[in-house]
Motif scaffolding. Structure first.
Motif, PDB file in Angstrom:
ATOM      1  N   PHE A 157       2.039  -2.523 -11.092  1.00  0.00           N
ATOM      2  CA  PHE A 157       2.710  -1.779 -10.032  1.00  0.00           C
ATOM      3  C   PHE A 157       4.121  -2.289  -9.757  1.00  0.00           C
ATOM      4  O   PHE A 157       4.345  -3.491  -9.637  1.00  0.00           O
ATOM      5  N   HIS A 188      -4.995  -4.002  -8.830  1.00  0.00           N
ATOM      6  CA  HIS A 188      -5.693  -3.529  -7.626  1.00  0.00           C
ATOM      7  C   HIS A 188      -4.976  -4.141  -6.421  1.00  0.00           C
ATOM      8  O   HIS A 188      -4.977  -5.358  -6.245  1.00  0.00           O
ATOM      9  N   VAL A 247       3.058   6.928  -5.703  1.00  0.00           N
ATOM     10  CA  VAL A 247       2.467   7.132  -4.388  1.00  0.00           C
ATOM     11  C   VAL A 247       3.351   6.484  -3.332  1.00  0.00           C
ATOM     12  O   VAL A 247       3.739   5.325  -3.474  1.00  0.00           O
ATOM     13  N   SER A 251     -12.656   8.165  -2.462  1.00  0.00           N
ATOM     14  CA  SER A 251     -11.740   7.700  -3.506  1.00  0.00           C
ATOM     15  C   SER A 251     -11.212   8.920  -4.246  1.00  0.00           C
ATOM     16  O   SER A 251     -11.992   9.826  -4.598  1.00  0.00           O
ATOM     17  N   THR A 300      -8.367  10.339  -7.410  1.00  0.00           N
ATOM     18  CA  THR A 300      -7.695   9.941  -8.643  1.00  0.00           C
ATOM     19  C   THR A 300      -6.474  10.798  -8.869  1.00  0.00           C
ATOM     20  O   THR A 300      -6.536  12.028  -8.791  1.00  0.00           O
ATOM     21  N   LEU A 315      -4.877   0.862  -3.926  1.00  0.00           N
ATOM     22  CA  LEU A 315      -4.405   1.556  -5.119  1.00  0.00           C
ATOM     23  C   LEU A 315      -4.840   0.746  -6.332  1.00  0.00           C
ATOM     24  O   LEU A 315      -4.680  -0.473  -6.365  1.00  0.00           O
ATOM     25  N   ARG A 316      -5.397   1.448  -7.321  1.00  0.00           N
ATOM     26  CA  ARG A 316      -5.877   0.788  -8.538  1.00  0.00           C
ATOM     27  C   ARG A 316      -5.249   1.444  -9.761  1.00  0.00           C
ATOM     28  O   ARG A 316      -5.153   2.669  -9.850  1.00  0.00           O
ATOM     29  N   SER A 317      -4.838   0.594 -10.697  1.00  0.00           N
ATOM     30  CA  SER A 317      -4.358   1.039 -11.991  1.00  0.00           C
ATOM     31  C   SER A 317      -5.262   0.416 -13.049  1.00  0.00           C
ATOM     32  O   SER A 317      -6.294  -0.174 -12.714  1.00  0.00           O
ATOM     33  N   MET A 341      -3.945   6.732 -11.457  1.00  0.00           N
ATOM     34  CA  MET A 341      -3.998   5.810 -10.332  1.00  0.00           C
ATOM     35  C   MET A 341      -5.136   6.241  -9.419  1.00  0.00           C
ATOM     36  O   MET A 341      -5.266   7.423  -9.091  1.00  0.00           O
ATOM     37  N   GLN A 342      -5.963   5.292  -9.026  1.00  0.00           N
ATOM     38  CA  GLN A 342      -7.046   5.573  -8.090  1.00  0.00           C
ATOM     39  C   GLN A 342      -6.596   5.197  -6.684  1.00  0.00           C
ATOM     40  O   GLN A 342      -5.988   4.147  -6.467  1.00  0.00           O
ATOM     41  N   VAL A 343      -6.911   6.056  -5.712  1.00  0.00           N
ATOM     42  CA  VAL A 343      -6.545   5.842  -4.322  1.00  0.00           C
ATOM     43  C   VAL A 343      -7.833   5.745  -3.501  1.00  0.00           C
ATOM     44  O   VAL A 343      -8.574   6.723  -3.384  1.00  0.00           O
ATOM     45  N   TYR A 361       3.218   5.337   0.515  1.00  0.00           N
ATOM     46  CA  TYR A 361       2.414   5.075   1.711  1.00  0.00           C
ATOM     47  C   TYR A 361       3.392   4.802   2.841  1.00  0.00           C
ATOM     48  O   TYR A 361       4.064   3.772   2.867  1.00  0.00           O
TER      49      TYR A 361
END
Length: 389
Positions: free
Chosen positions: A128, A26, A153, A380, A382, A20-22, A2-4, A155
């Motif tokens: 997600f 996005h 994650v 960013s 990961t 958040l990206r998978s 997952m990218q943050v 938030y």
């Protein structure tokens, strides 16, 4: 994996926004503005890929979380916007105060894009799964717990675990906790500060002004007012609506707040300043009735108590720095003990602190060792196999 993407609120207070990206999804969590900033720094640092955002999720309707909505629409976002009913009802007023007037005229609140959910609901957007819970910060406010089968994650957005008014649902265990660090390592509890405010008010029996946000902190202050006090008349309906959202409040608080609101004196623009405490929004003097009342109180030697965040050069900040207004924090975010307890109950995960300056993050790290105090807006990160790489 997952990218943050840290689009705002990291190493700074304001313009809170996280993406958040998978593999194929996005999402964007909040899109706030930064009071006191100008130009590009007023808005989140989202420079590209707006067209790939599958959904925007809003935690609540305060300006540092929703104030850049018209800006995002002007940048081309046309996807769904998930929020609670209360956030939908409150956001237009926030945009009226904090959005660029030309952008707001061209891109008003997009009712047709809104998809409602209730705190406690679970949403599915692409890869997600997103759990939600009550934040304890404001009626309709929520936190988000996002997982994609590879990483989890949380938030927090803005939360308050020890409110005497609002209920907060526990945050679940996670790999990465994006934590409300607004107060850094402040050790003083919310209860102690509420008592200090009540004492200050009692020491100013001939009248005083307490600027407050219309939503959230206004109920915390309402609960500690003496028998005789006033509110700006324009606040009454909004306060009543918040008190009626009983599922967000403790039952004992609901009864107390109903009694307080019924007893409150309506104060209107042009009336003499009252010989009792007066609540008026907003809390900084940048908008709403307090934008007029703060200078009026100053010119009249009418005591002023500020109780929240004061952006640099805001009317409240200038008055306080000149020694003509007092300040006692009415906590609407976690103090040190609350954040440490949240971190432990989440399994002592890796932590990013939002809405906090670098020196305060460094101090908080001495208590929460897994905090990444070097995280900044524009970076960013990961998550791979549960770890930041």
């Amino acid at each position: 994996m997952m990218q943050v993407d840290l689009h705002g609120g990291f190493g700074e207070k304001g313009r809170t926004s996280v993406a958040l990206r998978s593999t194929g999804s996005h999402i964007l969590l909040d899109v706030g503005i930064k009071v006191g900033a100008s130009g590009r720094e007023y808005y989140p640092a989202i420079e590209r890929d707006i067209e790939t955002i599958d959904a925007l999720l809003l935690s609540h309707a305060h300006e540092d979380h929703v104030g850049a909505l018209s800006w995002l629409l002007a940048k081309g976002y046309r996807g769904p916007i998930f929020m609670t009913e209360e956030t939908r009802d409150e956001a237009p007023a926030t945009l009226a105060h904090y959005a660029d007037a030309a952008q707001l005229e061209q891109f008003p609140f997009p009712s047709g894009q809104v998809e409602l959910f209730s705190p406690g609901d679970t949403l599915t957007i692409g890869d997600f799964t997103i759990r939600t819970g009550r934040s304890g910060h404001v009626v309709g406010g929520v936190w988000f717990a996002v997982e994609n089968g590879q990483a989890n994650v949380v938030y927090s957005a803005d939360i308050l675990p020890d409110s005497r008014v609002f209920v907060m649902d526990p945050l679940p265990p996670c790999d990465l906790l994006i934590l409300d660090a607004s107060y850094g390592a402040d050790p003083v509890s919310g209860g102690a500060r509420a008592d200090a405010i009540a004492t200050w008010v009692a020491e100013h029996p001939k009248g005083c002004l307490l600027p407050t946000p219309l939503f959230g902190r206004s109920l915390e202050l309402l609960a500690v007012m003496p028998k005789r006090f006033a509110i700006h008349a324009s606040m009454r309906q909004a306060l009543a609506v918040q008190i009626a959202a009983a599922g967000a409040l403790y039952p004992k608080a609901v009864e107390r707040l109903k009694q307080q609101l019924a007893a409150a004196i309506d104060w209107n623009d042009g009336d003499p300043l009252p010989d009792c405490p007066l609540l008026a929004d907003d809390g900084m003097g940048t908008a709403g009735p307090s934008a007029t009342l703060i200078p009026l109180a100053d010119a009249s030697n009418y005591p002023v108590l500020l109780t929240g965040h004061l952006p640099a050069s805001s009317p409240g900040d200038l008055l306080h720095r000149a020694g003509r207004a007092d300040w006692i924090r009415m906590p609407t975010h976690p103090t040190l003990s609350g954040n440490m307890e949240i971190w432990r109950k989440c399994g002592e995960p890796q932590v990013l602190g939002h809405s906090c300056t670098p020196p305060m993050l460094d101090e908080l790290k001495s208590h929460i060792p897994s905090l990444r105090a070097d995280a900044r807006t524009g970076q960013s990160l990961t998550l791979l196999e549960g770890k930041i790489v």
